[in-house]
Enzyme design. Sequence first.
Site, PDB file in Angstrom:
ATOM      1  CD  GLU A   1      -3.167  -0.808   0.076  1.00  0.00           C
ATOM      2  OE1 GLU A   1      -3.045   0.041  -0.511  1.00  0.00           O
ATOM      3  OE2 GLU A   1      -3.836  -2.011   0.287  1.00  0.00           O
TER       4      GLU A   1
ATOM      5  CG  ASP B   1      -5.594  -7.184  -8.065  1.00  0.00           C
ATOM      6  OD1 ASP B   1      -4.556  -7.551  -7.368  1.00  0.00           O
ATOM      7  OD2 ASP B   1      -6.550  -6.677  -7.566  1.00  0.00           O
TER       8      ASP B   1
ATOM      9  CD  GLU C   1     -14.852  -5.110  -1.242  1.00  0.00           C
ATOM     10  OE1 GLU C   1     -13.692  -5.534  -0.556  1.00  0.00           O
ATOM     11  OE2 GLU C   1     -14.866  -4.784  -2.301  1.00  0.00           O
TER      12      GLU C   1
ATOM     13  CD  GLU D   1     -10.357  -1.563  -8.201  1.00  0.00           C
ATOM     14  OE1 GLU D   1      -9.329  -1.274  -7.518  1.00  0.00           O
ATOM     15  OE2 GLU D   1     -11.254  -1.059  -7.732  1.00  0.00           O
TER      16      GLU D   1
END
Length: 881
Positions: free
Chosen positions: A123, A270, A364, A382
Amino acid sequence: MPLVLLLLMLFGALCSPGQAMSREEKQRLKNQVVEMFDHAYQNYMDHAYPADELMPLTCRGRVRGLEPSRGDIDDALGKFSLTLIDTLDTLVLLNKTTEFEDAVRRVLSDVRLDNDIVVSVFETNIRVLGGLLGGHSMAVMLKEGGQHMQWYQDELLHMAKDLGLRLLPAFNTSSGLPYPRVNLKHGVRGPETRTGTETDTCTACAGTIILEFAALSRFTGDPVFEAHARRALDFLWEKRQRNSNLVGTTINIHSGEWVRRDSGVGAGIDSYYEYLLKAYVLLGDDLFLERFNIHYASIMKYISQPPLLLDVHIHKPLLPARTWMDSLLAFFPGLQVLKGDIRPAIETHEMLYQVTKKHNFLPEAFTTDFRVHWAQHPLRPEFAESTYFLYKATGDPYYLEAGRTIMDNLNRFARVPCGFAAMKDVRTGSHEDRMDSFFLAEMFKYLFLLFAELDDIPFDVEDYVFTTEAHLLPLSLSMAPHSSPKVMKSDEELDDSNFDWTCPNTHLLFPDPAFPRILREPIRSAVDKSCPRPAPYREPGMGRPPLRAQDFMANNPEHLELLRRMGVSLIHLKDGRVQLVQHATQAVSAVAAEDGVRFMQEMMELSSQQQKEQLPPRAIQIVSHPFFGRVVLTAGPAQFGTDLSKSSTGVSGLPYSGCSEIVNAEYIQGHIALLQRGQCMFAEKARHIQKAGAIGGIVVDDNEGSSSDTAPLFQMAGDGRSTDDITLPLLFLFHKEGNILLEALKEYREVEVLLSDKARDRGVTLSLMVPLCSSPLGSCQPLDENGQSQMSTVELDESAPEEVSPVDEDTSPAEEVSAPKEEVKPAEAEPAVAQPQEDRDSEKEEKPEEDTDSSSQSVDELLADWREDLEAFKQMEKDEL
């Protein structure tokens, strides 16, 4: 091929038979995007800065250590003004040059990177290092323009290098894979710094480094950063499963063994795939494209079942690993556009669009028949990202309408007076007190670019590549020198003969301009009607089908023997529940172990389905001035009382125990009573307020710090005798949500709420409002003509529902799941399934204690801000109409 042409070849290739959006309408929507950004950004600066994030419901900053821990989600917070850094290049893109210059000065003067705090390497890299590099790129671009930032001397780049050096100790492993966490001040020094003890990391966490680290190396001339990022990618490539060419979700950073062997394109993996392709675009190294193409062939062979993308096992890729999808895979159609594979991108995007329209937001996680699996939505960008790239590739105005839908839903359901609040539950419309930094970093970039004309954008975006956090890195970095050697693999291992190295000619690919619509129509119908789930794969010749969860009976000796053969043991708990535990190594064969994994997954789904068929969560929506329906609280139901229907009622009075006869019945009659949890049964409280003439009740938890953010909702149970006499609705609020309501009452003696199964449209809510009277105790008139409410309540019982953990044959040491109990109906709460936290933009929570004084002060600020925003809200609603 020249990298910058990659997307240009796709731009405007397709025509749509639909009506094109006018330039004026696109301009209006673009301006609305800017207004929404201003609302979110200014509230962060006014009420949260220098904190890392804004808490939009309580209108204050989230400071790590002062708020209750939310677990892995908080690893993104490092006391370095995260949201401001993450937003730097968004300010420039939206033509806010003055604000950008001011923000850069604030970062340079206020932000410290040497805090004694443990943060996520993943992150911190994508948000903070990427944010500093994106800000530096914009500052250099503006300075070269000659009008702005003339004082800038690479200060953001110096900060970025400082941060990069603080992240480097995490890469001190034998494999080269980084530890998932690092202490900003002390690096990785073992338990005393709460680092260096982890053994596992997600694939995306280790494989989403190369863009930022390579950019840092090439900006500074120091090759050490790019070298470490390449080493991590090389190791992941070497550890791929050689037959399927897929990677697992979680890997041991020391041994390289796969800890979780399920593989997909969503959470945990991803951005690993994304960075392989984008590293080729940014750096011009063919090796990255070769690796991506090999992975992509396997994804399309095993994982892609258009329009679905379903996880599989890396060693047996024909074996499905789950029957649901997570929202993070919504980036994949955009990546397919970059690859040039437009048809499956259109199909998957259409599926995601229909799920969005079905639930207002992407949950989610959602099942293959498009029901909610995990109900949260933390304002993820996204889907907007893929919408933008598909519009860029096709020119189809259909995607402009998809973007309008995203904006409308954000304004209708997520916008609150102090920003935009994440959705706690897309089914009820309830909110969570969070606005993640990626919302400002990504969402508004993609929406602005979707509606902007070329002359609206202050620079040519074709000169940049977007990181996974949508930070802008210049393609000119491919020309910068670097010293990392290029290691090529054998021709056999990197057979790329099935792939063209350029984008396809989309005119030839789609000769019929109606082709995209023909692709979309069946998917729209499938989502509307829901799809049957595919039958689980079973190897031929393995005898009769395995035991199914829906057929299982705990007292059937034959079933117990089948469980034993699958490595599943059964434990009877004292409270009457049955717990199932699987040890894959104790199964009689590998096939039996796989059957056991499937049985455990089915049992979790069955338990979850039984919950869904019982009592879902409810919503408490504050509809009076100045809230106007924009604050929605998650409430739990009761196992007694009537069904909730649409009705609004007033809330008045102070928390009252409700465990004895109510003496001030005249103040409660015709209103909703506020009750404090404890001292007696819920049903007893309900009877007392019903006898006093109340039309409903709200029970507020007396456990300080409790919150629906971290605790599953539960149904309020009866008292062991018939509850048919209870006809009013009763809802339950945890302490945090209840405190928001109590603080509103403190400021406004008369507060009006709507109790319902889900939040109502803001316009409808306003029409339901009825003026309230005032009295010494804040009592109010009944809100309908008969003085009665149609509402009803459903709630959680004093014990939380059984939590179910995800099952995977490769997790250790044992897998557990509780079988559903026949007599006790579980509450409607999403299973507490642990999600990989350090994926694209990840999360999960725990909870704290509230400081009354600080809460009061924050509410004062909140209400002042609300008054200023009321006129803007009214104008916004007119625009929506």
